[in-house]
Design an enzyme around this catalytic site. Structure first.
Site, PDB file in Angstrom:
ATOM      1  CD  GLU A 109      -2.243  -1.250   2.933  1.00  0.00           C
ATOM      2  OE1 GLU A 109      -2.434  -0.208   3.585  1.00  0.00           O
ATOM      3  OE2 GLU A 109      -2.433  -2.379   3.398  1.00  0.00           O
ATOM      4  CE  LYS A 111       5.887   4.715   6.343  1.00  0.00           C
ATOM      5  NZ  LYS A 111       5.990   6.142   6.622  1.00  0.00           N
ATOM      6  CG  ASP A 113       5.379  11.985   4.794  1.00  0.00           C
ATOM      7  OD1 ASP A 113       5.457  11.486   5.935  1.00  0.00           O
ATOM      8  OD2 ASP A 113       6.235  12.735   4.314  1.00  0.00           O
ATOM      9  CE1 TYR A 218      -2.251   2.452   8.865  1.00  0.00           C
ATOM     10  CE2 TYR A 218      -2.448   4.271   7.331  1.00  0.00           C
ATOM     11  CZ  TYR A 218      -1.949   3.759   8.502  1.00  0.00           C
ATOM     12  OH  TYR A 218      -1.174   4.532   9.306  1.00  0.00           O
ATOM     13  CE  LYS A 306       9.984   5.420   5.861  1.00  0.00           C
ATOM     14  NZ  LYS A 306      10.745   6.233   6.769  1.00  0.00           N
ATOM     15  CB  CYS A 399      43.825  31.107   6.829  1.00  0.00           C
ATOM     16  SG  CYS A 399      42.438  31.238   7.951  1.00  0.00           S
ATOM     17  CB  CYS A 402      44.624  34.446  10.175  1.00  0.00           C
ATOM     18  SG  CYS A 402      45.291  32.835   9.727  1.00  0.00           S
ATOM     19  CB  CYS A 417      44.075  27.786   9.320  1.00  0.00           C
ATOM     20  SG  CYS A 417      44.867  29.208  10.075  1.00  0.00           S
ATOM     21  CB  CYS A 422      43.755  31.313  12.790  1.00  0.00           C
ATOM     22  SG  CYS A 422      42.311  31.471  11.714  1.00  0.00           S
TER      23      CYS A 422
HETATM   24  S1  IVH Z   1       0.416  -0.100   8.679  1.00  0.00           S
HETATM   25  C1  IVH Z   1       1.820  -2.343  12.504  1.00  0.00           C
HETATM   26  N1  IVH Z   1      -0.197   1.055   6.387  1.00  0.00           N
HETATM   27  O1  IVH Z   1       3.601   4.535   8.438  1.00  0.00           O
HETATM   28  C2  IVH Z   1       1.480  -1.710  11.193  1.00  0.00           C
HETATM   29  N2  IVH Z   1       1.050   2.298   7.983  1.00  0.00           N
HETATM   30  O2  IVH Z   1       5.779   2.968  10.726  1.00  0.00           O
HETATM   31  C3  IVH Z   1       1.039  -0.293  11.302  1.00  0.00           C
HETATM   32  N3  IVH Z   1       1.543   4.608   7.306  1.00  0.00           N
HETATM   33  O3  IVH Z   1       2.925   4.589  11.865  1.00  0.00           O
HETATM   34  C4  IVH Z   1       1.157   0.540  10.125  1.00  0.00           C
HETATM   35  N4  IVH Z   1       0.543   4.530   5.344  1.00  0.00           N
HETATM   36  O4  IVH Z   1       1.640   6.196  10.359  1.00  0.00           O
HETATM   37  C5  IVH Z   1       0.422   1.184   7.574  1.00  0.00           C
HETATM   38  N5  IVH Z   1      -0.847   1.970   4.363  1.00  0.00           N
HETATM   39  C6  IVH Z   1      -0.237   2.099   5.534  1.00  0.00           C
HETATM   40  C7  IVH Z   1       0.398   3.307   5.919  1.00  0.00           C
HETATM   41  C8  IVH Z   1       1.035   3.360   7.167  1.00  0.00           C
HETATM   42  C9  IVH Z   1       1.226   5.290   6.198  1.00  0.00           C
HETATM   43  C10 IVH Z   1       2.349   5.139   8.421  1.00  0.00           C
HETATM   44  C11 IVH Z   1       1.774   4.928   9.786  1.00  0.00           C
HETATM   45  C12 IVH Z   1       2.792   4.126  10.563  1.00  0.00           C
HETATM   46  C13 IVH Z   1       4.035   4.337   9.742  1.00  0.00           C
HETATM   47  C14 IVH Z   1       4.927   3.110   9.689  1.00  0.00           C
END
Ligand code: IVH
Length: 662
Positions: A109, A111, A113, A218, A306, A399, A402, A417, A422
């Site tokens: 999924e 992630k 932010d 989620y 990431k 330098c 100085c 230096c 200095c």
């Molecule tokens: S699952 C134990 N699914 O990413 C599993 N997290 O450290 C819990 N996040 O704290 C997280 N999108 O704030 C999950 N589709 C997604 C997510 C998601 C964003 C964030 C969440 C979590 C951090 C992962």
């Protein structure tokens, strides 16, 4: 129909209309009809406040003002995820699962932010929204969360459910907010995540209602209470209940498929109106999730891949040079300001001459910039297509402060230096000596040191302790006065009793950071032993290599430095550390410990001091010799390595418990 029932009915109709509109993109009434019903409900609630429903849609405009947020314990803790920063680390995750389970599906999924949130519904009605906090205890931010337009306050089924998801600020809302703040002269938010979490911590919910937050769900925390068997079904179930889910998810059956999905997401994410920073990969089947279980901090059945840091291009306007406390000369890139990974960057280190030559970086070039580890901006390379007639880089020979001739050893990458007089060198040395992790003379900061240096009161560390002789002159200086000088002199006097390790660090010996200083002091105990130590003596200490050993020896060969030490001796500064009576039966005695991540209750230095006192050896890297890893928030590769090597990991909570019990 009586009033109470009409209020209940309107609450239900409007909440359903909200879900149809926001979650299903399928409006079931006209805007006019909606407005009329909303107005009717609002008026009835005003006349009969006692009948107002706790999940009333009129709360979406906010209005409640709190003086603080109440703490709430999570019935089911909110863990965070381990990270994978590249496909190899992802493969490691895959293989770890594979070792336990022969054949399995993965669900990935995007992630989001934003900030994690836990929502509690009873009988299908919204009850409470709690922030993640430390995972065990969060804060009740219900009033704020209720104002999020896309959050259903009544679900399509009367379930008791705890769901989890991410609150975020779409780019559009973020830009609008920052434009408003700019006109008001308020500080701008550096990225949508900070804007979202800043907003959720507002005490006035009507402000929150105007900021355009959004939410995706989620996780079903109590999935066992329902007939859902995997994450895929959980997402459908959440959607059926009326929640918004992020449609960017995919099921895969092999590592290859997974990697392809991630590559697709990395392209697709650029067309979304919200920020994403990776892909969360989960083992789909809940039974397998249970079988895999958790480490001390993370589920073993999921990881967060990431995305590589954002790379941006900008113009290198000028290369300037800085003189450090050891005399080291650092070239600095002065850039046309550019935003990278959420913050504005206008300067970046160029390390040394070799770094610049290797990349053929020239003033006037367009360069590619990224944030290493998302923190320190770094120039990766030059865009040669845009090179015109820029002149090759020439390292300075003198330098910048100085003007004395710089020195560079064959074996060393840096220019230095070496003029002991200095000004920049001395100023930075004094600032370092007074800094928090050294002698902690808190009012002797950069500005004061520069002023006093300019006036001739401060040329070296020793001068700090003669400032008191100039008392009458100092209190007359503009911007100082009796009160602030008294405070400064007090802090200086107090510094004389600082522990030896702090003083030793304060000397500013090249390559001797706070941690190394602490190690040397605890191994060699007093200043004379350190001064007389040979290279072999020094390198026999586990963490000390040739480079550090040589720096220390060079430092104490210099007469001027020995004079400084003599001054400390004559004035009874602390120049030894009692050999620590290792507490034989303490939990930490004799253990090699590695700290990683951010801790809530200690700074890393504090904790390190404490553990050394309890007989532990604090090391900076995880190896087979490590006995224990203490992992705070956002622990990264060290934690991964510890897990791989099967090393025991303690969370901050567990650490606190041990410290308390022992
Ligand atoms: S699952 C134990 N699914 O990413 C599993 N997290 O450290 C819990 N996040 O704290 C997280 N999108 O704030 C999950 N589709 C997604 C997510 C998601 C964003 C964030 C969440 C979590 C951090 C992962």
């Amino acid at each position: 129909m009586d009033i109470l029932n009409r209020i209940k009915e309107l609450t239900k109709i409007i909440n359903k209309a909200n879900i149809d509109y926001h979650t299903y993109d399928n409006p079931t009434m006209s805007d006019y009809e909606y407005d009329m019903l909303f107005k009717e409900l609002k008026e009835l609630e005003l006349a009969y406040p006692e009948y107002k429903q706790p999940n009333s849609p009129t709360d979406k405009v906010g209005g409640v003002i709190l003086d603080r947020f109440l703490k709430v314990i999570h019935d089911i803790p909110m863990t965070s995820l381990s990270n994978a920063f590249n496909f190899e680390e992802l493969e490691d995750f895959y293989n770890r699962v594979k070792k336990e389970i022969d054949s399995f599906e993965l669900i990935s999924e995007l992630k989001i932010d934003g900030l994690a949130i836990s929502l509690i519904y009873e009988n299908g009605s919204f009850v409470k929204a709690v922030t993640r906090g430390d995972g065990q205890v969060g804060e009740d931010v219900s009033e704020n969360v209720k104002t999020i337009k896309t959050l259903p306050l009544t679900l399509t089924k009367p379930v008791n459910i705890t769901v989890r998801g991410e609150i975020f600020m779409p780019y559009g809302s973020f830009q609008k907010l920052n434009r408003e703040r700019e006109t008001e002269g308020a500080p701008l938010f550096s990225n949508p995540r900070n804007a979202a979490s800043g907003t959720i911590r507002q005490l006035d919910s009507s402000i929150v209602s105007k900021r355009g937050l959004d939410i995706f769900l989620y996780t079903v925390a109590n999935a066992d209470d329902f007939e859902i068997e995997n994450q895929y079904e959980a997402l459908q179930f959440l959607h059926d209940l009326g929640f918004k889910i992020n449609k960017n998810y995919k099921v895969s059956n092999s590592l290859e498929e997974l990697i392809q999905d991630i590559k697709d997401f990395d392209i697709a994410r650029h067309n979304l109106n919200f920020a994403t920073d990776g892909v969360v990969v989960k083992v789909n089947d809940f039974n397998y999730q249970k079988e895999l279980g958790f480490t001390a901090r993370h589920p073993k059945w999921a990881t967060a891949y990431k995305f590589s840091p954002e790379v941006v291009e900008t113009k290198l306007l000028k290369i300037t040079f800085q003189v450090g406390r050891t005399g080291v000369i650092t070239p600095v890139a002065n850039l046309e300001t550019v935003e990278v990974s959420g913050s504005n960057v206008s300067r970046a280190t160029l390390h040394n001459e070799g770094f610049i030559r290797d990349r053929d970086i020239r003033e006037g070039d367009y360069v590619y910039l990224q944030k290493a580890g998302e923190i320190i901006p770094e120039i990766i390379s030059v865009n040669m297509d845009k090179r015109t007639n820029q002149l090759p880089f020439e390292m300075i020979t003198n330098c910048p402060d100085c003007n004395s001739l710089l020195s560079k050893k064959e074996s060393d990458a840096d220019h230095f230096c070496i003029n002991p007089e200095c000004p920049s060198r001395n100023i930075n040395q004094i600032i370092h000596f007074a800094s928090r992790n050294a002698m902690n003379i808190d009012t002797l900061g950069e500005r004061v040191v520069e002023t006093f240096h300019g006036l001739g009161y401060l040329n070296n560390i020793i001068d700090i302790y003669y400032l008191k002789d100039h008392y009458d002159e100092l209190i007359e200086l503009p911007g100082f006065g009796k009160k602030s000088i008294d405070k400064l002199l007090d802090a200086i006097e107090n510094s004389k009793t600082m522990p030896f390790s702090k003083l030793f660090f304060g000397l500013g010996i090249k390559n001797v950071g706070a941690k190394v200083a602490q190690i040397i002091v605890s191994e060699l105990s007093d200043i004379d032993t350190i001064i007389n130590a040979t290279k072999e003596d020094l390198t026999s200490i586990f963490e000390i290599g040739d480079v550090i050993a040589e720096s220390i020896i060079t430092y104490f060969k210099d007469e001027k430095n020995l004079e400084t030490i003599k001054f400390f001796k004559d004035n009874n500064f602390v120049l030894s550390q009692e050999k620590i009576e290792k507490l034989e039966d303490h939990y930490f005695s004799g253990k090699t410990v590695v700290l990683t991540g951010t801790l809530e209750h200690f700074s890393r230095n504090e904790l390190s001091d404490k553990l050394v006192l309890l007989g532990a050896k604090v090391s900076s890297s995880v190896s087979k010799k490590t006995d224990l890893v203490i992992a705070g928030e956002q622990a990264g590769s060290k934690l991964t390595k510890a897990n791989e090597l099967g090393i025991k990991v303690l969370s901050e909570q567990e650490l606190l418990e041990i410290l308390e019990n022992e």
